[in-house]
Design a protein around this motif. Sequence first.
Motif, short mmCIF file in Angstrom:
data_model
loop_
_atom_site.label_atom_id
_atom_site.label_comp_id
_atom_site.label_asym_id
_atom_site.label_seq_id
_atom_site.Cartn_x
_atom_site.Cartn_y
_atom_site.Cartn_z
N SER A 1 1.09 -1.58 -0.02
CA SER A 1 -0.02 0.00 -0.04
C SER A 1 0.88 1.05 0.12
O SER A 1 2.03 1.04 0.11
CB SER A 1 -0.84 -0.05 1.18
N LEU A 2 0.32 2.30 -0.59
CA LEU A 2 1.19 3.45 -0.76
C LEU A 2 1.34 3.86 1.07
O LEU A 2 0.95 3.99 2.14
CB LEU A 2 0.27 4.68 -1.18
N ALA A 3 2.84 4.99 1.15
CA ALA A 3 2.95 4.95 1.89
C ALA A 3 2.64 5.75 3.10
O ALA A 3 2.38 6.02 4.60
CB ALA A 3 4.90 4.77 2.17
N THR A 4 1.54 6.66 1.88
CA THR A 4 0.80 7.53 2.58
C THR A 4 -0.36 7.11 3.00
O THR A 4 -1.31 7.51 4.44
CB THR A 4 0.42 8.97 1.71
N ASP A 5 -0.51 5.15 3.22
CA ASP A 5 -2.39 5.13 3.74
C ASP A 5 -2.17 4.44 4.51
O ASP A 5 -1.26 4.79 5.10
CB ASP A 5 -2.70 4.26 2.71
N GLN A 6 -3.50 4.75 5.37
CA GLN A 6 -3.57 4.22 6.69
C GLN A 6 -3.72 2.39 6.52
O GLN A 6 -4.03 1.98 8.21
CB GLN A 6 -4.28 5.14 7.42
N ASN A 7 -3.67 2.39 5.69
CA ASN A 7 -4.15 0.68 5.64
C ASN A 7 -3.84 -0.12 4.89
O ASN A 7 -2.89 0.69 4.05
CB ASN A 7 -5.93 0.30 5.45
N TRP A 8 -3.84 -1.38 4.95
CA TRP A 8 -2.86 -2.04 3.50
C TRP A 8 -3.98 -2.66 2.46
O TRP A 8 -3.02 -2.58 1.60
CB TRP A 8 -2.53 -3.38 4.37
N GLY A 9 -4.74 -2.58 2.68
CA GLY A 9 -5.78 -2.74 1.45
C GLY A 9 -6.09 -4.12 1.44
O GLY A 9 -5.81 -5.14 2.20
N PRO A 10 -6.19 -4.49 0.16
CA PRO A 10 -6.33 -6.08 -0.68
C PRO A 10 -4.52 -6.80 0.07
O PRO A 10 -4.08 -6.12 -0.23
CB PRO A 10 -6.76 -5.92 -2.24
N ASP A 11 -5.24 -8.21 -0.36
CA ASP A 11 -3.70 -9.20 -0.41
C ASP A 11 -3.61 -9.02 -2.23
O ASP A 11 -4.79 -9.29 -2.64
CB ASP A 11 -4.18 -10.19 -0.25
N ARG A 12 -2.85 -8.96 -2.59
CA ARG A 12 -2.17 -8.75 -3.42
C ARG A 12 -1.96 -9.99 -4.55
O ARG A 12 -1.80 -9.82 -6.15
CB ARG A 12 -0.89 -7.95 -3.62
N LEU A 13 -2.22 -10.83 -3.66
CA LEU A 13 -2.06 -12.34 -4.03
C LEU A 13 -3.24 -13.55 -4.56
O LEU A 13 -2.99 -13.77 -5.60
CB LEU A 13 -1.37 -13.52 -2.94
N GLY A 14 -4.26 -12.50 -3.83
CA GLY A 14 -5.92 -13.21 -4.08
C GLY A 14 -6.03 -14.17 -4.02
O GLY A 14 -5.44 -15.05 -2.87
N ASN A 15 -6.33 -15.60 -4.40
CA ASN A 15 -6.04 -16.61 -4.23
C ASN A 15 -5.30 -17.92 -4.24
O ASN A 15 -4.80 -19.00 -4.04
CB ASN A 15 -7.03 -17.38 -5.22
N ASP A 16 -3.79 -17.14 -4.75
CA ASP A 16 -2.27 -17.68 -5.10
C ASP A 16 -1.91 -17.42 -3.45
O ASP A 16 -1.87 -16.73 -3.03
CB ASP A 16 -2.22 -16.73 -6.19
N THR A 17 -0.88 -18.54 -3.78
CA THR A 17 0.20 -18.37 -2.87
C THR A 17 1.49 -18.56 -3.22
O THR A 17 1.50 -18.64 -4.89
CB THR A 17 0.30 -19.92 -1.40
N VAL A 18 3.10 -18.16 -2.77
CA VAL A 18 4.21 -18.61 -3.51
C VAL A 18 5.19 -19.32 -2.80
O VAL A 18 5.22 -18.71 -1.75
CB VAL A 18 4.62 -16.73 -3.74
N ALA A 19 5.55 -20.49 -3.43
CA ALA A 19 6.29 -22.12 -2.92
C ALA A 19 7.63 -21.13 -2.70
O ALA A 19 7.76 -20.33 -2.91
CB ALA A 19 6.05 -22.70 -3.76
N PRO A 20 8.11 -21.96 -1.49
CA PRO A 20 10.04 -21.15 -1.64
C PRO A 20 10.08 -21.61 -3.55
O PRO A 20 9.96 -23.01 -4.48
CB PRO A 20 10.26 -22.29 -0.87
N GLY A 21 11.15 -20.86 -4.15
CA GLY A 21 11.88 -21.21 -5.09
C GLY A 21 11.02 -20.52 -6.29
O GLY A 21 11.36 -20.34 -7.24
N ALA A 22 9.97 -19.85 -5.80
CA ALA A 22 9.31 -19.11 -7.15
C ALA A 22 8.86 -17.84 -6.49
O ALA A 22 9.50 -17.61 -6.33
CB ALA A 22 7.97 -20.00 -6.69
N THR A 23 9.29 -17.63 -8.46
CA THR A 23 8.53 -15.93 -7.96
C THR A 23 6.83 -16.24 -8.86
O THR A 23 6.27 -16.31 -9.77
CB THR A 23 9.55 -15.91 -9.63
N PHE A 24 6.25 -14.51 -8.01
CA PHE A 24 5.11 -13.69 -8.42
C PHE A 24 4.77 -12.31 -8.65
O PHE A 24 5.65 -11.59 -8.21
CB PHE A 24 4.37 -14.14 -7.20
N PRO A 25 4.95 -12.09 -9.97
CA PRO A 25 4.50 -10.85 -10.50
C PRO A 25 3.07 -9.79 -9.01
O PRO A 25 2.51 -10.50 -9.42
CB PRO A 25 4.12 -10.85 -12.09
#
Length: 220
Positions: free
Chosen positions: A155-179
């Motif tokens: 979230s923008l450094a000026t925001d007061q909350n974290w907002g949504p989870d950017r992964l949605g329904n995904d996860t990032v396993a060890p060794g993986a890359t996620f845009p």
Amino acid sequence: MLFRRLVIAAAAVLAMGGLVPVAQAQTGDPSFNLVNRSNRVIYEAYASPSSDSNWGQDRLGQNIVPAGRNFVIRLPQGECIYDLRVVYDRQGGPPEERRNVNLCNLTEVVFDGRPQQGGQQRQAPQQGQTQGPRGNPSFNLVNQGQVVVMEVYASLATDQNWGPDRLGNDTVAPGATFPIRLPEGDCMYDMRFVYQNGQSQERRGVNLCDVTNVTVPLPQ
């Protein structure tokens, strides 16, 4: 003989077509995630092609978008350039609008409660304040640890909350890359990473426009 002449004529037409480029409007999927980063409720949301003369239907229907929440706006594939409008106050308060937005190049559109015309306009910084760097803050999350990353918040450094989870329904396993795709504009972000073992890490005030990859786990 007649068949041969027809083949030659067809080949000539194709060749001519190859020499004359045909101008076409960009087409794609303009659907997007509406993110409410204001401190008010969004009661109505409109999205219509910029070529239309009216706003059309309320895309939220019977739904609302509370402060800090998001809502997926489904739009038909085809045109990409849209005008957007959200209404915070049903009693006639000022709406927030964005004009000529290429939605096919975005995954989310953030509204912060400041009325403005056009997606590129911003409020000028007040005297004595400096405007932060601007650019493309999108990055690749690289998991070099041994634990699955379950949630990512940016979230923008000026925001007061974290907002949504950017992964949605995904996860990032060890060794993986996620845009992680973020809207172009402000560069300074706070980030939070939540791991499968329940631990979390945070990094504050990062200029994401200066990095391509963010590696986790973060150094202690």
